[in-house]
Write a protein that holds these residues in place. Sequence first.
Motif, PDB file in Angstrom:
ATOM      1  N   LEU A  72     -71.541 -22.920  28.481  1.00  0.00           N
ATOM      2  CA  LEU A  72     -72.380 -24.037  28.904  1.00  0.00           C
ATOM      3  C   LEU A  72     -71.508 -25.144  29.483  1.00  0.00           C
ATOM      4  O   LEU A  72     -70.316 -25.221  29.215  1.00  0.00           O
ATOM      5  N   TYR A  73     -72.115 -25.997  30.275  1.00  0.00           N
ATOM      6  CA  TYR A  73     -71.449 -27.199  30.773  1.00  0.00           C
ATOM      7  C   TYR A  73     -71.791 -28.356  29.843  1.00  0.00           C
ATOM      8  O   TYR A  73     -72.835 -28.355  29.197  1.00  0.00           O
ATOM      9  N   MET A  74     -70.900 -29.346  29.788  1.00  0.00           N
ATOM     10  CA  MET A  74     -71.081 -30.494  28.889  1.00  0.00           C
ATOM     11  C   MET A  74     -72.426 -31.192  29.094  1.00  0.00           C
ATOM     12  O   MET A  74     -73.013 -31.669  28.135  1.00  0.00           O
ATOM     13  N   HIS A  75     -72.906 -31.247  30.331  1.00  0.00           N
ATOM     14  CA  HIS A  75     -74.164 -31.943  30.592  1.00  0.00           C
ATOM     15  C   HIS A  75     -75.397 -31.140  30.137  1.00  0.00           C
ATOM     16  O   HIS A  75     -76.506 -31.661  30.133  1.00  0.00           O
ATOM     17  N   GLU A  76     -75.189 -29.908  29.714  1.00  0.00           N
ATOM     18  CA  GLU A  76     -76.304 -29.061  29.299  1.00  0.00           C
ATOM     19  C   GLU A  76     -76.671 -29.230  27.819  1.00  0.00           C
ATOM     20  O   GLU A  76     -77.673 -28.659  27.375  1.00  0.00           O
ATOM     21  N   PHE A  77     -75.878 -29.987  27.071  1.00  0.00           N
ATOM     22  CA  PHE A  77     -76.185 -30.196  25.660  1.00  0.00           C
ATOM     23  C   PHE A  77     -75.649 -31.553  25.216  1.00  0.00           C
ATOM     24  O   PHE A  77     -74.782 -32.129  25.849  1.00  0.00           O
ATOM     25  N   ASN A  78     -76.208 -32.043  24.121  1.00  0.00           N
ATOM     26  CA  ASN A  78     -75.811 -33.334  23.576  1.00  0.00           C
ATOM     27  C   ASN A  78     -75.016 -33.085  22.287  1.00  0.00           C
ATOM     28  O   ASN A  78     -75.587 -32.937  21.215  1.00  0.00           O
ATOM     29  N   SER A  79     -73.702 -33.045  22.441  1.00  0.00           N
ATOM     30  CA  SER A  79     -72.856 -32.712  21.287  1.00  0.00           C
ATOM     31  C   SER A  79     -72.941 -33.760  20.188  1.00  0.00           C
ATOM     32  O   SER A  79     -72.827 -33.428  19.005  1.00  0.00           O
ATOM     33  N   GLU A  80     -73.178 -34.998  20.548  1.00  0.00           N
ATOM     34  CA  GLU A  80     -73.289 -36.056  19.539  1.00  0.00           C
ATOM     35  C   GLU A  80     -74.529 -35.850  18.676  1.00  0.00           C
ATOM     36  O   GLU A  80     -74.476 -35.947  17.451  1.00  0.00           O
ATOM     37  N   LYS A  81     -75.652 -35.538  19.307  1.00  0.00           N
ATOM     38  CA  LYS A  81     -76.888 -35.305  18.548  1.00  0.00           C
ATOM     39  C   LYS A  81     -76.774 -34.057  17.685  1.00  0.00           C
ATOM     40  O   LYS A  81     -77.177 -34.060  16.519  1.00  0.00           O
ATOM     41  N   ILE A  82     -76.202 -33.012  18.232  1.00  0.00           N
ATOM     42  CA  ILE A  82     -76.026 -31.775  17.466  1.00  0.00           C
ATOM     43  C   ILE A  82     -75.163 -32.050  16.243  1.00  0.00           C
ATOM     44  O   ILE A  82     -75.495 -31.646  15.128  1.00  0.00           O
ATOM     45  N   THR A  83     -74.066 -32.781  16.457  1.00  0.00           N
ATOM     46  CA  THR A  83     -73.168 -33.123  15.352  1.00  0.00           C
ATOM     47  C   THR A  83     -73.876 -33.970  14.310  1.00  0.00           C
ATOM     48  O   THR A  83     -73.764 -33.703  13.101  1.00  0.00           O
TER      49      THR A  83
END
Length: 93
Positions: A72-83
């Motif tokens: 995936l590309y960074m813009h395809e997910f919200n790593s902060e929210k997932i974390t």
Amino acid sequence: MDSDYMNMLINDRKNRVWQLEKLIISMNISSEMHKSFCTFLAEKVLQQLEKGADSKKIQGIIKSELCVGYGLYMHEFNSEKITNDIMNWRKNN
């Protein structure tokens, strides 16, 4: 350590992996994400949580695995929210 206690520990860990996997699946990070990858990610994240990793370390793992491991590309997910969701799950379990 007797076998009943060992079985209890093994079952407890399997249950935590399963719960974290369900959480990751429920996030619908990618509609095409395979269940086996969610299991892998849950195992990897749980292993780090058990070692006492903080949210910054968990976020780094998520970014790395979703980009490098899954493509995936960074813009395809919200790593902060997932974390944050994972850290809240950890706090409540």
